[in-house]
Design an enzyme around this catalytic site. Structure first.
Site, mmCIF file in Angstrom:
data_model
loop_
_atom_site.group_PDB
_atom_site.id
_atom_site.type_symbol
_atom_site.label_atom_id
_atom_site.label_comp_id
_atom_site.label_asym_id
_atom_site.label_seq_id
_atom_site.Cartn_x
_atom_site.Cartn_y
_atom_site.Cartn_z
ATOM 1 N N TYR A 65 0.760 -1.085 -0.049
ATOM 2 C CA TYR A 65 0.572 -0.058 -0.141
ATOM 3 C C TYR A 65 0.864 1.480 -0.242
ATOM 4 C CZ TYR A 65 0.560 0.888 5.286
ATOM 5 O OH TYR A 65 1.276 1.080 6.107
ATOM 6 N N CYS A 66 0.340 2.237 -0.384
ATOM 7 C CA CYS A 66 0.035 3.189 -0.256
ATOM 8 C C CYS A 66 -0.608 4.912 0.360
ATOM 9 C CB CYS A 66 1.586 4.541 -1.506
ATOM 10 S SG CYS A 66 0.435 4.270 -3.054
ATOM 11 N N ARG A 67 0.146 5.895 -0.799
ATOM 12 C CA ARG A 67 -1.513 7.014 -0.540
ATOM 13 C C ARG A 67 -2.265 6.761 -0.867
ATOM 14 N NH1 ARG A 67 -2.801 11.636 -1.957
ATOM 15 N NH2 ARG A 67 -0.898 12.236 -3.204
#
Length: 122
Positions: A65-67
């Site tokens: 995941y990331c932003r």
């Protein structure tokens, strides 16, 4: 590479005994909070990012995941080219979860994905 919704991410992660959560955000973003027990490798670190990926056990499932989902998607593509068998990403993890108020827990279920990073743990 598979994209997962929040409910699918949570369900699949909880039933996967060989799972690793991978956060590919920047150090500055991680200071705002991180999923408990997540492995952090900043995708913007170039060759250092690749070197860290090479150390990963390619037989495990990586939930990335990331932003916003952009970098996690890129990371999954890179990981699969490097031989990782299962790399899945949640496309809007942090954006989605900043829109809601969550309690802090010690695992990843949908009710509480982020906890503040304790500087002593970094």
């Amino acid at each position: 590479m598979s994209e997962l919704s929040q409910s699918n991410w949570t369900t699949q992660l909880e039933s996967d005994s060989k799972s690793v959560i991978l956060d590919v955000r920047t150090d500055q973003e991680v200071e705002e909070g991180i999923i408990p027990k997540a492995l952090h490798i900043d995708i913007y670190k170039g060759q250092e990012f690749i070197s860290e990926l090479e150390k990963l056990d390619k037989t495990l499932s990586y939930y990335v995941y990331c932003r916003s989902g952009n970098r996690s998607g890129q990371a999954c593509s890179i990981m699969q080219k490097m031989g990782v068998l299962s790399a899945l990403h949640y496309t809007t993890w942090v954006i989605h979860n900043r829109q809601h108020s969550f309690k802090q827990t010690t695992h990843v279920p949908s009710e509480s994905p982020m906890t503040p990073l304790n500087k002593s743990e970094a």
